[in-house]
Design a protein around this motif. Structure first.
Motif, mmCIF file in Angstrom:
data_model
loop_
_atom_site.group_PDB
_atom_site.id
_atom_site.type_symbol
_atom_site.label_atom_id
_atom_site.label_comp_id
_atom_site.label_asym_id
_atom_site.label_seq_id
_atom_site.Cartn_x
_atom_site.Cartn_y
_atom_site.Cartn_z
ATOM 1 N N GLU A 198 0.832 -1.213 0.000
ATOM 2 C CA GLU A 198 0.000 0.000 0.000
ATOM 3 C C GLU A 198 0.862 1.258 0.000
ATOM 4 O O GLU A 198 0.530 2.245 -0.670
ATOM 5 N N GLU A 199 1.983 1.229 0.726
ATOM 6 C CA GLU A 199 2.878 2.389 0.743
ATOM 7 C C GLU A 199 3.531 2.595 -0.616
ATOM 8 O O GLU A 199 3.714 3.735 -1.066
ATOM 9 N N TYR A 200 3.893 1.516 -1.283
ATOM 10 C CA TYR A 200 4.480 1.618 -2.620
ATOM 11 C C TYR A 200 3.469 2.214 -3.592
ATOM 12 O O TYR A 200 3.804 3.083 -4.407
ATOM 13 N N MET A 201 2.229 1.751 -3.493
ATOM 14 C CA MET A 201 1.183 2.275 -4.377
ATOM 15 C C MET A 201 0.915 3.740 -4.093
ATOM 16 O O MET A 201 0.680 4.534 -5.017
ATOM 17 N N ALA A 202 0.987 4.127 -2.828
ATOM 18 C CA ALA A 202 0.795 5.536 -2.469
ATOM 19 C C ALA A 202 1.904 6.401 -3.075
ATOM 20 O O ALA A 202 1.658 7.521 -3.545
ATOM 21 N N ALA A 203 3.141 5.890 -3.078
ATOM 22 C CA ALA A 203 4.250 6.629 -3.682
ATOM 23 C C ALA A 203 4.044 6.783 -5.183
ATOM 24 O O ALA A 203 4.374 7.834 -5.764
ATOM 25 N N ARG A 204 3.487 5.758 -5.834
ATOM 26 C CA ARG A 204 3.208 5.848 -7.273
ATOM 27 C C ARG A 204 2.101 6.868 -7.549
ATOM 28 O O ARG A 204 2.119 7.571 -8.556
ATOM 29 N N ARG A 205 1.124 6.953 -6.662
ATOM 30 C CA ARG A 205 0.067 7.966 -6.816
ATOM 31 C C ARG A 205 0.665 9.371 -6.725
ATOM 32 O O ARG A 205 0.290 10.267 -7.476
ATOM 33 N N LYS A 206 1.600 9.546 -5.804
ATOM 34 C CA LYS A 206 2.233 10.849 -5.650
ATOM 35 C C LYS A 206 3.025 11.213 -6.894
ATOM 36 O O LYS A 206 3.082 12.366 -7.312
ATOM 37 N N GLU A 207 3.624 10.203 -7.522
ATOM 38 C CA GLU A 207 4.455 10.433 -8.704
ATOM 39 C C GLU A 207 3.624 10.631 -9.960
ATOM 40 O O GLU A 207 3.944 11.478 -10.809
#
Length: 285
Positions: A198-207
């Motif tokens: 979930e944290e990795y996916m959140a970082a991709r959303r930010k990017e």
């Protein structure tokens, strides 16, 4: 001689193995194993409330039936076989294997039990710790994925056990078979999501802004990246070598990579410990 302990003559090179009947045997084996699984999966009397691999659970029966079919077919190739159902081969016996089959007779345990159809039969050919060819079959939809590194990857529908790589090339779709989605798309496990993912996916959303997430079971997650249906599949949870090897070969043949999160190096196979590190399937790294 027990096929699990056979050592193939390493003087043969990869091109010989890739272009002989051995890989066609792998294609047939996945389909025939899938049929055995379907007999149990579609049995209305089977008790799917047994979630663990108890001796008489449908899952265990299906695993063993598929394993038996695959070993019977692949043993004619003379290569050793490492399977989830035969995983207790000592490191001392397999550490010098130059080339071998890596098999998951039934990948997607939870999807099989849930009866959602998202389980697969996986067979990979490993050479010097790298997957050089892979086959994945989806019994419920009769979808076949196959790839040979340096040759290409393909997807076929409705193939039977007589299929060869040549017929798959001529009748199937070359992978990647579509353009990447405009919205950045990630594949997530249907049954194994966790905080790290979930944290990795959140970082991709930010990017990337808006991110689309597809939930999928088994090795189908890797296949979606190979097809270009998704940009990435991050896996921050335990998987074994037989879970990823066939998909890794197909993804590599389609121009993607399956890399460790910590070093960005490709996953390696036939390690002393068969547990994979965290990894990402991607076309970007």
């Amino acid at each position: 001689m027990n096929p699990l302990n056979q050592i193939h003559n390493s003087s043969f090179n990869s091109s010989f193995i890739i272009h002989n009947s051995s890989l066609n045997s792998a294609l047939s084996a996945t389909i025939l194993a899938g049929r055995e699984i379907l007999k149990i999966y579609q049995d209305p009397t089977a008790d799917f409330s047994i979630e663990k691999k108890a001796d008489n659970s449908p899952l265990t029966i299906a695993d063993k039936a598929a394993h038996q079919v695959i070993v019977e077919i692949l043993q004619s190739t003379g290569l050793p076989i490492l399977s989830e159902e035969g995983k207790d081969i000592p490191w001392e016996d397999r550490k010098n294997w130059h080339r071998f089959w890596l098999v998951d007779p039934l990948d997607g345990t939870k999807e099989f039990i849930k009866r959602n159809g998202e389980f697969t039969v996986n067979i990979a050919l490993i050479e010097d710790h790298k997957p050089i060819a892979g086959v994945i079959y989806v019994p419920v939809t009769k979808t076949l994925y196959a790839g040979m590194v340096g040759e290409g990857a393909w997807k076929g529908e409705g193939m039977d056990e007589t299929v060869t790589f040549e017929t798959l090339k001529s009748q199937g779709q070359s992978l990647p078979s579509e353009t990447l989605p405009e919205t950045y798309t990630l594949v997530g496990s249907r049954s194994h999501m966790n905080k790290d993912t979930e944290e990795y996916m959140a970082a991709r959303r930010k990017e990337h802004g808006t991110v689309n997430i597809i939930a999928k079971g088994s090795s189908l997650k890797i296949c979606l990246v190979a097809e270009n249906a998704a940009h990435e599949y991050p896996r921050f949870g335990p998987t074994m070598e037989w879970d990823t090897a066939a998909g890794h070969a197909i993804a590599s043949a389609a121009g993607k990579r399956v890399v460790r999160v910590d070093s960005h190096e490709e996953l390696r196979y036939n390690k002393r410990e068969l547990l994979n590190p965290y990894f990402v399937v991607t076309g970007n790294w």
